[in-house]
Write a protein that holds these residues in place. Structure first.
Motif, PDB file in Angstrom:
ATOM      1  N   GLY A 192       0.846  -1.180   0.000  1.00  0.00           N
ATOM      2  CA  GLY A 192       0.000   0.000   0.000  1.00  0.00           C
ATOM      3  C   GLY A 192       0.885   1.234   0.000  1.00  0.00           C
ATOM      4  N   TRP A 193       0.402   2.316   0.578  1.00  0.00           N
ATOM      5  CA  TRP A 193       1.217   3.519   0.650  1.00  0.00           C
ATOM      6  C   TRP A 193       2.188   3.342   1.815  1.00  0.00           C
ATOM      7  CZ3 TRP A 193      -0.665   9.289   1.354  1.00  0.00           C
ATOM      8  CH2 TRP A 193       0.408  10.132   1.026  1.00  0.00           C
ATOM      9  N   VAL A 209      -2.354  12.197   3.607  1.00  0.00           N
ATOM     10  CA  VAL A 209      -2.232  11.168   4.646  1.00  0.00           C
ATOM     11  C   VAL A 209      -3.585  10.889   5.281  1.00  0.00           C
ATOM     12  CG1 VAL A 209      -1.214  10.621   6.887  1.00  0.00           C
ATOM     13  CG2 VAL A 209       0.187  11.685   5.099  1.00  0.00           C
ATOM     14  N   ALA A 210      -4.333  11.949   5.585  1.00  0.00           N
ATOM     15  CA  ALA A 210      -5.656  11.780   6.189  1.00  0.00           C
ATOM     16  C   ALA A 210      -6.582  11.001   5.259  1.00  0.00           C
ATOM     17  CB  ALA A 210      -6.253  13.142   6.523  1.00  0.00           C
ATOM     18  N   GLU A 214      -8.183   7.297   6.057  1.00  0.00           N
ATOM     19  CA  GLU A 214      -9.637   7.150   6.029  1.00  0.00           C
ATOM     20  C   GLU A 214     -10.037   5.939   5.203  1.00  0.00           C
ATOM     21  OE1 GLU A 214     -13.657   7.602   6.499  1.00  0.00           O
ATOM     22  OE2 GLU A 214     -12.026   8.575   7.620  1.00  0.00           O
ATOM     23  N   ARG A 215      -9.290   5.668   4.138  1.00  0.00           N
ATOM     24  CA  ARG A 215      -9.610   4.552   3.254  1.00  0.00           C
ATOM     25  C   ARG A 215      -9.224   3.205   3.865  1.00  0.00           C
ATOM     26  NH1 ARG A 215      -9.507   4.907  -3.011  1.00  0.00           N
ATOM     27  NH2 ARG A 215      -9.788   2.739  -3.630  1.00  0.00           N
ATOM     28  N   GLN A 216      -8.218   3.200   4.738  1.00  0.00           N
ATOM     29  CA  GLN A 216      -7.715   1.954   5.313  1.00  0.00           C
ATOM     30  C   GLN A 216      -8.629   1.432   6.425  1.00  0.00           C
ATOM     31  OE1 GLN A 216      -3.008   3.182   4.743  1.00  0.00           O
ATOM     32  NE2 GLN A 216      -3.675   2.360   6.721  1.00  0.00           N
ATOM     33  N   CYS A 217      -8.704   0.105   6.539  1.00  0.00           N
ATOM     34  CA  CYS A 217      -9.407  -0.500   7.679  1.00  0.00           C
ATOM     35  C   CYS A 217      -8.597  -0.318   8.962  1.00  0.00           C
ATOM     36  CB  CYS A 217      -9.627  -1.989   7.423  1.00  0.00           C
ATOM     37  SG  CYS A 217     -10.650  -2.367   5.998  1.00  0.00           S
ATOM     38  N   LEU A 218      -7.273  -0.481   8.854  1.00  0.00           N
ATOM     39  CA  LEU A 218      -6.375  -0.282   9.991  1.00  0.00           C
ATOM     40  C   LEU A 218      -5.835   1.145   9.920  1.00  0.00           C
ATOM     41  CD1 LEU A 218      -4.435  -3.669   9.777  1.00  0.00           C
ATOM     42  CD2 LEU A 218      -6.329  -3.096  11.305  1.00  0.00           C
ATOM     43  N   LYS A 219      -6.099   1.930  10.929  1.00  0.00           N
ATOM     44  CA  LYS A 219      -5.842   3.370  10.878  1.00  0.00           C
ATOM     45  C   LYS A 219      -4.423   3.717  11.334  1.00  0.00           C
ATOM     46  CE  LYS A 219     -10.130   3.829   9.616  1.00  0.00           C
ATOM     47  NZ  LYS A 219     -10.467   4.093   8.202  1.00  0.00           N
ATOM     48  N   VAL A 248      -1.388  -8.532  -0.662  1.00  0.00           N
ATOM     49  CA  VAL A 248      -1.527  -7.089  -0.516  1.00  0.00           C
ATOM     50  C   VAL A 248      -1.298  -6.705   0.928  1.00  0.00           C
ATOM     51  CG1 VAL A 248      -3.047  -5.113  -0.856  1.00  0.00           C
ATOM     52  CG2 VAL A 248      -3.185  -7.053  -2.434  1.00  0.00           C
ATOM     53  N   VAL A 249      -0.361  -5.785   1.152  1.00  0.00           N
ATOM     54  CA  VAL A 249      -0.075  -5.285   2.493  1.00  0.00           C
ATOM     55  C   VAL A 249      -0.354  -3.785   2.471  1.00  0.00           C
ATOM     56  CG1 VAL A 249       1.631  -5.104   4.333  1.00  0.00           C
ATOM     57  CG2 VAL A 249       1.725  -7.037   2.735  1.00  0.00           C
ATOM     58  N   ASP A 250      -1.587  -3.427   2.795  1.00  0.00           N
ATOM     59  CA  ASP A 250      -1.996  -2.026   2.619  1.00  0.00           C
ATOM     60  C   ASP A 250      -2.904  -1.522   3.746  1.00  0.00           C
ATOM     61  OD1 ASP A 250      -4.335  -3.414   2.075  1.00  0.00           O
ATOM     62  OD2 ASP A 250      -4.887  -2.150   0.382  1.00  0.00           O
ATOM     63  N   GLY A 251      -3.002  -2.262   4.837  1.00  0.00           N
ATOM     64  CA  GLY A 251      -3.884  -1.827   5.912  1.00  0.00           C
ATOM     65  C   GLY A 251      -5.356  -1.930   5.578  1.00  0.00           C
ATOM     66  N   GLY A 252      -5.660  -2.620   4.470  1.00  0.00           N
ATOM     67  CA  GLY A 252      -7.062  -2.808   4.086  1.00  0.00           C
ATOM     68  C   GLY A 252      -7.637  -1.627   3.342  1.00  0.00           C
ATOM     69  N   SER A 253      -6.897  -1.112   2.356  1.00  0.00           N
ATOM     70  CA  SER A 253      -7.378   0.068   1.630  1.00  0.00           C
ATOM     71  C   SER A 253      -8.075  -0.260   0.328  1.00  0.00           C
ATOM     72  CB  SER A 253      -6.214   1.032   1.348  1.00  0.00           C
ATOM     73  OG  SER A 253      -5.322   0.473   0.409  1.00  0.00           O
ATOM     74  N   ILE A 254      -7.919  -1.504  -0.155  1.00  0.00           N
ATOM     75  CA  ILE A 254      -8.590  -1.856  -1.409  1.00  0.00           C
ATOM     76  C   ILE A 254      -9.497  -3.073  -1.216  1.00  0.00           C
ATOM     77  CG2 ILE A 254      -6.796  -0.912  -2.887  1.00  0.00           C
ATOM     78  CD1 ILE A 254      -5.791  -3.760  -3.318  1.00  0.00           C
TER      79      ILE A 254
END
Length: 254
Positions: A192-193, A209-210, A214-219, A248-254
């Protein structure tokens, strides 16, 4: 979190003394990969054209640094052979090198398009081609290609980059099929980012960043060690029956 947190996380006995080659290891995610594999006791080499950063990473980790412009396939092949001559046959390849420079579709010329393919896609194939005979002779190997969430999120503003990164998935799955009978695995890691120094400097405005959080499941913001730990598992024998997959390692953004 960084490599100093290693005591909290897994150690992989199968990675000790394994020869690992990382592309783009002089900074960012690549530098963290070099450090993490070195901490596992692997014999690590990395390729990059950033001499200053490469020398710093080599001094800090004990890894072998080879100056290489990965767009030059002849140089790439020579440096892979040099790594094998110095450290032994490569059985883990991390195709990490890339550049996510922004560019408008109106300004792209054929020369720039080709250069972006060479920078973000072509070397992944030729590195795999160079190490595959060593892995075949060893009876096992792990190739880990790097994708991007950018095309998955339909991100605009860099069409050559997103095209190249989408193509990585087709390349990896084809390699997994062709190389599987030799015991060689090929998977894709999609960050992810990840907040590297480059990302923080160029694009991490408070608003951006905000929006990402907001898009990620893990904040939480993601950092290079979050990617490195997935790569370690895919390189180790713990994942010995995992191939042709995307992680995918993105904090749950997609």
């Amino acid at each position: 979190m960084s490599t100093t947190d290693a005591g909290r996380f897994a150690r992989y006995p199968s990675l000790k003394d394994r020869v690992v080659l990382v592309t783009g290891g002089a900074s960012g995610i690549g530098a963290e990969l070099v450090a993490q594999f070195a901490a596992q006791g692997s014999r690590v080499a990395f390729l990059d054209f950033d001499d200053f950063g490469g020398q710093q990473v080599a001094a800090r980790t004990g890894a072998l640094f080879r100056h290489c412009d990965l767009r030059d396939v002849a140089a790439l092949r020579a440096d892979v052979a040099n790594v094998a001559a110095q450290l032994g046959p490569v059985t883990v390849l991390i195709n990490n090198a890339a550049r996510d420079d922004r560019h408008g579709r109106e300004t792209v010329e054929p020369e720039y398009w080709d250069e972006r393919m060479h920078t973000n896609l072509r070397h992944q194939f030729f590195c795999a081609q160079a190490v595959a005979p060593m892995m075949r002779d060893a009876g096992q190997g792990s190739i880990i290609c790097f994708g991007s969430v950018s095309w998955m999120k339909a991100q605009g503003g860099m069409p050559a980059y997103t095209t190249a990164k989408a193509a990585v998935h087709g390349l990896a799955r084809g390699l997994a099929r062709d190389l599987g009978p030799s015991g060689i695995r090929c998977n894709v890691v999609v960050p992810g980012w990840i907040f590297t120094e480059r990302q923080e400097t160029l694009w991490a405005t408070p608003e951006a960043v905000a929006s990402a959080l907001e898009r990620q499941c893990l904040k939480e913001k993601l950092y290079p060690p979050d990617i490195a730990r997935m790569v370690l598992w895919l390189a180790a024998d713990d994942s010995r029956m995992v191939t042709a997959q995307t992680f995918v390692v993105d904090g749950g953004s997609i």
